[in-house]
Design a protein around this motif. Structure first.
Motif, short mmCIF file in Angstrom:
data_model
loop_
_atom_site.label_atom_id
_atom_site.label_comp_id
_atom_site.label_asym_id
_atom_site.label_seq_id
_atom_site.Cartn_x
_atom_site.Cartn_y
_atom_site.Cartn_z
N SER A 74 0.85 -1.20 0.00
CA SER A 74 0.00 0.00 0.00
C SER A 74 0.88 1.24 0.00
O SER A 74 1.90 1.29 0.68
CB SER A 74 -0.90 0.01 1.24
OG SER A 74 -1.54 1.26 1.39
N ARG A 122 -5.53 -12.50 -0.72
CA ARG A 122 -6.93 -12.22 -1.02
C ARG A 122 -7.90 -12.91 -0.07
O ARG A 122 -9.10 -12.62 -0.09
CB ARG A 122 -7.25 -12.66 -2.46
CG ARG A 122 -6.46 -11.91 -3.53
CD ARG A 122 -6.83 -10.45 -3.56
NE ARG A 122 -6.06 -9.70 -4.54
CZ ARG A 122 -6.12 -8.39 -4.67
NH1 ARG A 122 -6.91 -7.69 -3.89
NH2 ARG A 122 -5.37 -7.77 -5.56
N SER A 125 -10.70 -11.18 2.15
CA SER A 125 -12.00 -10.75 1.63
C SER A 125 -13.11 -11.73 1.97
O SER A 125 -14.29 -11.42 1.81
CB SER A 125 -11.93 -10.57 0.10
OG SER A 125 -11.60 -11.81 -0.52
N LEU A 266 -4.31 -6.20 6.23
CA LEU A 266 -5.05 -6.17 4.97
C LEU A 266 -6.33 -5.36 5.11
O LEU A 266 -6.74 -4.67 4.18
CB LEU A 266 -5.34 -7.59 4.50
CG LEU A 266 -4.10 -8.39 4.09
CD1 LEU A 266 -4.48 -9.81 3.69
CD2 LEU A 266 -3.37 -7.71 2.93
N ARG A 270 -7.18 -2.00 3.01
CA ARG A 270 -8.43 -1.83 2.27
C ARG A 270 -9.10 -0.52 2.63
O ARG A 270 -9.65 0.19 1.77
CB ARG A 270 -9.37 -3.01 2.57
CG ARG A 270 -9.03 -4.28 1.81
CD ARG A 270 -9.87 -5.44 2.27
NE ARG A 270 -11.29 -5.15 2.24
CZ ARG A 270 -12.22 -5.98 2.71
NH1 ARG A 270 -11.87 -7.13 3.24
NH2 ARG A 270 -13.49 -5.67 2.64
N SER A 274 -9.86 2.77 0.13
CA SER A 274 -11.19 3.37 -0.05
C SER A 274 -11.18 4.87 0.27
O SER A 274 -12.08 5.60 -0.14
CB SER A 274 -12.20 2.67 0.86
OG SER A 274 -11.93 2.93 2.23
N PRO A 280 -4.50 0.75 -6.22
CA PRO A 280 -4.98 -0.44 -5.52
C PRO A 280 -3.94 -1.01 -4.57
O PRO A 280 -2.75 -0.69 -4.67
CB PRO A 280 -5.29 -1.42 -6.65
CG PRO A 280 -4.35 -1.01 -7.75
CD PRO A 280 -4.24 0.49 -7.65
N ALA A 283 -2.32 -7.14 -2.11
CA ALA A 283 -2.49 -7.85 -0.84
C ALA A 283 -1.32 -8.78 -0.54
O ALA A 283 -0.87 -8.88 0.61
CB ALA A 283 -3.80 -8.62 -0.85
#
Length: 549
Positions: A74, A122, A125, A266, A270, A274, A280, A283
């Motif tokens: 990130s 991932r 999620s 994670l 996220r 946002s 993006p 992850a």
């Protein structure tokens, strides 16, 4: 990124990490300094609260924050010690001693690093929203309760690893009325933070509150326990000594810490994605970065690290655009170690408890709780169960049970949404149609619904031909396919001819492997369209009637 285009290079830093830096560097530097000011009291407080000391919290914020900023996935994530990690570490310190934290940090870092290399990023999620919110509320309650001993001037109250029991022991064992002094300090910190929060959300309220209380306590000569002496430089990195006996006892805690680090990092990333348009989140690379951060932190005597949602949010709101802001945040904290260690050492412990109590209270959002409780009954149950287990037992167990309960309700909902419907035969009625039954199976034919659906089909008597329409079937698992085979076999054994219409291409291999098609009386009893299947059924009934005549 597709599997064919993915390569290990994607997990490493690159020049693209700093795209646009020429335009954003001023904002990144300002954001980094701002976050550093916010992070200082939190790093100290989390270090003290976990039982490893303020020094370890500060080291973690510096070392782990820097490593995660460079290697993470990130652009705006800020990492360091967090309240959730404190909740897990405190019982480990009680059970295995302060020295175990360094080993746990390295082991957990290796586990998180391996998860990133195996591209498991991932999976976060799959955690339902009510579980996340229940987990967050539970953490907030535990952090608040963990501050009760310092708030009443008690150090090391009892030996309970349960936050509720430890808080009760502290209140019962406090030296009253002397305990009113640290309580008053907590109250002053709380009032200052709340008032400044109403004035402006951009003010570093926790930092200002601690400065005011520390100066006031020094001027008035208030006898409060303080942080104590801090080093004036970073320690040299050392490899922790590990023996097999110690290692075997810490493997379980290391996996718990690794799971928490992965989940919280994670989720924080996220949230950051946002809040800004900085690109993006990768992850898998984020897990690699967080794993390396915890390993490095352990080598320097720090704690396991995770992405910090609150500090990341401050970073984004302060104008951060690249990972330079998180790097500056670590450098700002490093400057504190070299230039202001003596000043930091006189901060009252009760002031840090006040900061964490306010932080914990803000984690429990009445608005979010109301939204979850008003959503659906099953989501409300998942939320409450996760929160209660988090407070009463264990964070990772709470997430696991919360996901299991959510999965149970999801499967039950999926099961009730599935069904079987008997349809009228198309076209003008013909003699013998009453001995033909057409069943349409909708939704899913899986272990949670297979028996219920197929029992309805097998319960019809006086039928000579059954046509099963499978074109509306969305999902079928091994249990559903096996049960379907048993149904066809049982009907054929009773003399009922079974015709199957409309097997979807994605289901055909499974049905073939589990014998559904082989259980049919004849290969010609498999149809693509309904009309030929109905015509064949009527022909079969006609031949049977003629033979009987």
């Amino acid at each position: 990124m597709s599997a064919s285009s993915w390569s290990p290079r994607a997990l490493l830093p690159s020049r693209d990490d700093y795209r646009g830096l020429r335009r954003s560097w001023r904002g990144d530097v300002v954001a980094g300094i701002t976050v550093g000011i916010v992070a200082l009291p939190l790093a100290l407080a989390f270090g003290v609260s976990s039982g490893v000391g303020a020094e370890a919290g500060l080291i973690t914020a510096i070392i782990a924050g820097l490593v995660a900023a460079v290697f993470g996935g990130s652009d705006v994530q800020v990492s360091g010690p967090t309240g959730a990690m404190v909740v897990v570490l405190a019982p480990i310190v009680v059970s295995h001693g302060v020295g175990s934290v360094v080993i746990v940090s390295v082991l957990a870092g290796v586990i998180v690093l391996a998860a990133g290399a195996l591209r498991l990023g991932r999976t976060v999620s799959t955690i339902p929203w009510p579980v996340i919110e229940g987990f967050t509320v539970g953490i907030g309650v535990i952090i608040f309760l963990q501050q009760v001993p310092s708030a009443v001037g008690v150090s090391g109250a009892g030996h309970s690893t349960n936050a509720v029991a430890a808080a009760v022991e502290s209140v019962m064992g406090a030296d009253w009325p002397e305990a009113l002094l640290p309580l008053a300090t907590v109250a002053v910190v709380t009032v200052i933070m709340l008032l400044l929060g109403r004035v402006s959300g951009r003010l570093p309220a926790s930092f200002i509150a601690i400065v005011v209380v520390t100066i006031g306590a020094a001027l008035l000569g208030v006898p409060l326990a303080t942080i104590g002496e801090l080093p004036h430089s970073l320690p040299l990195p050392t490899f922790p000594s590990i023996d097999l006996g110690t290692l075997s006892g810490l493997i379980g805690p290391a996996f718990a810490v690794a799971a928490l680090a992965a989940i919280e990092s994670l989720l924080s990333a996220r949230v950051a994605a946002s809040m800004s348009d900085t690109g993006p989140v990768d992850a898998d690379r984020e897990l690699v970065g967080q794993g390396l951060a915890s390993i490095a932190s352990g080598f320097f005597g720090g704690m396991p690290a995770t992405g910090a949602i609150a500090r990341t949010a401050v970073n984004v709101r302060s104008g951060a655009r690249t990972r330079v802001s998180a790097i500056v945040h670590s450098l700002a904290l490093l400057a504190v170690v070299y230039l202001a260690a003596n000043v930091v050492s006189v901060i009252p412990l009760a002031a840090l408890s006040g900061v964490l109590m306010v932080t914990a209270a803000r984690m429990v959002s009445p608005t979010v709780i109301g939204q979850v409780m008003r959503s659906t009954r099953s989501d409300a149950v998942v939320f409450v169960v996760t929160a209660i287990i988090t407070v009463s037992f264990d964070l990772i167990v709470a997430v696991g049970i919360g996901v299991a309960v959510a999965a149970f309700f999801a499967l039950r909902s999926l099961s009730t949404a599935s069904g079987v419907h008997r349809e009228e035969l198309a076209g003008a009625p013909e003699p013998g149609d009453e001995r033909i039954a057409v069943f349409r199976i909708d939704g899913s034919l899986f272990f949670g619904a297979a028996e219920r659906i197929l029992d309805r089909i097998g319960a019809h008597d006086g039928v000579e031909v059954v046509v099963l329409r499978l074109s509306h079937l969305q999902l079928i698992d091994a249990t559903g396919a096996h049960t379907l085979t048993e149904l066809v076999t049982a009907l054929e054994r009773r003399g009922v001819t079974v015709l199957i219409k409309g097997i979807r291409p994605e289901h055909r291999t499974l049905l073939e492997r589990l014998g559904v098609i082989d259980s049919l009386r004849h290969p010609n009893h498999l149809f693509v369209d309904l009309e030929p299947a109905i015509a064949h059924a009527r022909s079969h009934v006609g031949r049977t009637a003629a033979a009987a005549g």
